[in-house]
Design a protein around this motif. Structure first.
Motif, short mmCIF file in Angstrom:
data_model
loop_
_atom_site.label_atom_id
_atom_site.label_comp_id
_atom_site.label_asym_id
_atom_site.label_seq_id
_atom_site.Cartn_x
_atom_site.Cartn_y
_atom_site.Cartn_z
N SER A 21 11.24 3.34 -50.51
CA SER A 21 9.99 4.23 -51.12
C SER A 21 9.40 5.03 -50.26
O SER A 21 8.76 4.61 -49.09
N GLU A 22 9.68 6.53 -50.41
CA GLU A 22 8.93 7.29 -49.44
C GLU A 22 7.56 7.30 -49.57
O GLU A 22 6.57 7.59 -48.68
N LYS A 23 7.10 6.90 -50.73
CA LYS A 23 5.75 6.83 -51.16
C LYS A 23 5.11 5.52 -50.16
O LYS A 23 3.83 5.68 -49.44
N PHE A 24 5.75 4.47 -49.96
CA PHE A 24 5.11 3.59 -49.18
C PHE A 24 5.18 3.89 -47.46
O PHE A 24 4.20 3.83 -47.05
N ASN A 25 6.31 4.69 -47.26
CA ASN A 25 6.27 5.33 -46.01
C ASN A 25 5.02 6.02 -45.68
O ASN A 25 4.27 5.90 -44.68
N ALA A 64 5.65 -7.35 -46.28
CA ALA A 64 5.92 -8.49 -45.21
C ALA A 64 6.19 -8.19 -44.06
O ALA A 64 6.36 -7.09 -43.62
N ALA A 65 6.28 -9.21 -42.97
CA ALA A 65 6.55 -8.91 -41.78
C ALA A 65 5.88 -8.00 -41.01
O ALA A 65 4.52 -7.81 -40.88
N SER A 66 6.54 -6.90 -40.34
CA SER A 66 5.89 -5.90 -39.31
C SER A 66 5.02 -4.84 -40.43
O SER A 66 3.97 -4.64 -39.87
N ASP A 67 5.28 -4.67 -41.51
CA ASP A 67 4.46 -3.95 -42.23
C ASP A 67 2.86 -4.88 -42.69
O ASP A 67 2.07 -4.21 -42.72
N LEU A 68 3.24 -6.06 -42.96
CA LEU A 68 1.97 -7.03 -42.91
C LEU A 68 0.94 -6.90 -41.96
O LEU A 68 0.08 -6.76 -41.76
N ARG A 69 1.78 -6.83 -40.69
CA ARG A 69 1.22 -6.89 -39.18
C ARG A 69 0.28 -5.64 -39.25
O ARG A 69 -0.83 -5.63 -38.77
N LEU A 70 0.99 -4.59 -39.53
CA LEU A 70 0.30 -3.17 -39.69
C LEU A 70 -1.09 -3.23 -40.23
O LEU A 70 -1.99 -2.47 -39.92
N VAL A 71 -0.85 -3.69 -41.42
CA VAL A 71 -2.03 -3.44 -42.43
C VAL A 71 -2.96 -4.37 -41.94
O VAL A 71 -4.34 -4.03 -42.03
N LEU A 72 -2.70 -5.52 -41.60
CA LEU A 72 -3.64 -6.60 -41.04
C LEU A 72 -4.42 -5.97 -39.67
O LEU A 72 -5.58 -6.21 -39.37
N THR A 73 -3.42 -5.24 -38.87
CA THR A 73 -3.98 -4.83 -37.62
C THR A 73 -4.97 -3.60 -37.81
O THR A 73 -6.13 -3.39 -37.09
N VAL A 74 -4.59 -2.71 -38.96
CA VAL A 74 -5.61 -1.67 -39.12
C VAL A 74 -6.96 -2.14 -39.75
O VAL A 74 -7.94 -1.62 -39.31
N ILE A 75 -6.74 -3.19 -40.53
CA ILE A 75 -8.14 -3.93 -41.11
C ILE A 75 -8.96 -4.19 -39.85
O ILE A 75 -10.33 -4.11 -39.64
N LYS A 76 -8.29 -4.97 -38.81
CA LYS A 76 -9.05 -5.40 -37.72
C LYS A 76 -9.51 -4.47 -37.00
O LYS A 76 -10.81 -4.43 -36.28
N VAL A 77 -8.52 -3.42 -36.55
CA VAL A 77 -9.27 -2.41 -35.69
C VAL A 77 -10.11 -1.42 -36.35
O VAL A 77 -11.10 -1.09 -35.62
N ASN A 78 -10.17 -1.36 -37.51
CA ASN A 78 -11.28 -0.58 -38.33
C ASN A 78 -12.27 -1.19 -38.01
O ASN A 78 -13.44 -0.55 -37.91
N THR A 79 -12.62 -2.70 -38.25
CA THR A 79 -13.79 -3.25 -38.00
C THR A 79 -14.61 -3.06 -36.52
O THR A 79 -15.58 -2.75 -36.22
N ASP A 80 -13.62 -2.92 -35.41
CA ASP A 80 -14.00 -2.61 -34.07
C ASP A 80 -14.44 -1.49 -33.78
O ASP A 80 -15.38 -1.16 -33.26
N ILE A 81 -13.78 -0.43 -34.39
CA ILE A 81 -14.10 0.90 -34.41
C ILE A 81 -15.51 1.16 -35.00
O ILE A 81 -16.35 1.88 -34.32
N GLU A 82 -15.84 0.60 -36.22
CA GLU A 82 -17.17 0.75 -36.79
C GLU A 82 -18.16 0.16 -35.85
O GLU A 82 -19.24 0.89 -35.89
N ARG A 83 -17.86 -0.87 -35.26
CA ARG A 83 -18.94 -1.69 -34.41
C ARG A 83 -19.29 -0.70 -33.11
O ARG A 83 -20.37 -0.56 -32.59
N ILE A 84 -18.04 -0.12 -32.74
CA ILE A 84 -18.24 0.83 -31.55
C ILE A 84 -19.26 2.05 -31.91
O ILE A 84 -20.03 2.41 -31.19
N GLY A 85 -18.98 2.45 -33.15
CA GLY A 85 -20.06 3.60 -33.91
C GLY A 85 -21.54 3.17 -33.89
O GLY A 85 -22.25 3.77 -33.56
N ASP A 86 -21.48 1.70 -34.10
CA ASP A 86 -22.67 1.34 -34.45
C ASP A 86 -23.53 1.17 -32.96
O ASP A 86 -24.75 1.46 -32.79
#
Length: 240
Positions: free
Chosen positions: A12-16, A83-105
């Protein structure tokens, strides 16, 4: 080990496109927060309350970016069930997103100290420690975001190493500031505000290191958080 092209192999190009989009939005947010951090440091150094107020008033923009990225990640999890590496990417983005927001704070907190310092007498330190540690943690943030963008494990490890150096610099700076306060009690007010700014900078270094640890998880699939020493962290990274 994960490579950049691993996220471009879906039928799926849309998923990419969705995976690439959340990465780009996260890096856009990171760049914005980095600019706000440097602007806050400059405002403090110049005792520019107007510039500091602008940074404080724009913090909501980072919060909105955080919520948009969270929504995009939630949509991908619900619709694509990665699943697998795709799931790791999404979970990583969620976690990094939180850290970046806290840096903004923390950048907004530094701006608030800049407003207070503009009303005080000039600090006898000339904010040398703020500039030095501020440049260091801003560099760490830049490297951590670059490591995420390029899936660069080596650079991520370097950022975690640098956090130990920032902790030492922070401790040394506090000891120096206490000496100034003891020499002249009239300087206690502005130096306390400077200490609070330094505390925010030290926390930003911690968040940059967190981002780097998330990159290790993304690339190697290994959770390296909460290691007691740098040596334990490196051992965990290098486990086969």
């Amino acid at each position: 080990m994960l490579k950049q092209d691993d996220y471009k192999q879906h039928i799926s190009e849309k998923f990419n496109s969705e995976l690439e989009e959340i990465k780009n939005h996260l890096l856009e947010m990171g760049g914005k927060v980095e600019r706000q951090l440097m602007a806050a440091i400059d405002a403090l150094m110049a005792r520019d309350s107007a510039a500091a107020e602008e940074i404080i008033n724009r913090d909501h923009e980072v919060n909105q970016m955080e919520m948009r990225i969270d929504d995009e990640c939630s949509t991908i999890l619900a619709r694509r069930q990665p699943a697998a590496s795709d799931l790791r990417l999404v979970l990583t983005v969620i976690k990094v997103n939180t850290d970046i927001e806290r840096i903004g704070d923390e950048a907004a907190k530094i701006a608030r100290q800049a407003v207070r310092l503009a009303e005080d007498n000039l600090s006898p330190t000339n904010y040398v420690e703020v500039r030095h540690i501020g440049n260091h943690v801003a560099s760490m943030l830049r490297k951590a975001l670059d490591a995420f963008a390029r899936l660069d494990l080596e650079q991520a490890v370097d950022v975690v190493r640098e956090d130990n150096d920032v902790d030492k610099e922070y401790g040394s700076a506090l000891r120096s500031l206490v000496t100034f306060m003891m020499e002249d009690p009239r300087d206690i007010g502005p130096i306390l505000n400077e200490m609070w700014a330094l505390r925010s900078l030290e926390r930003i270094g911690d968040h940059a290191a967190n981002i780097a640890e998330h990159v290790v998880y993304l690339v190697r699939g290994r959770d390296v958080r909460h290691q007691k020493t740098l040596e334990e962290f490196l051992d965990k990274v290098n486990e086969e």
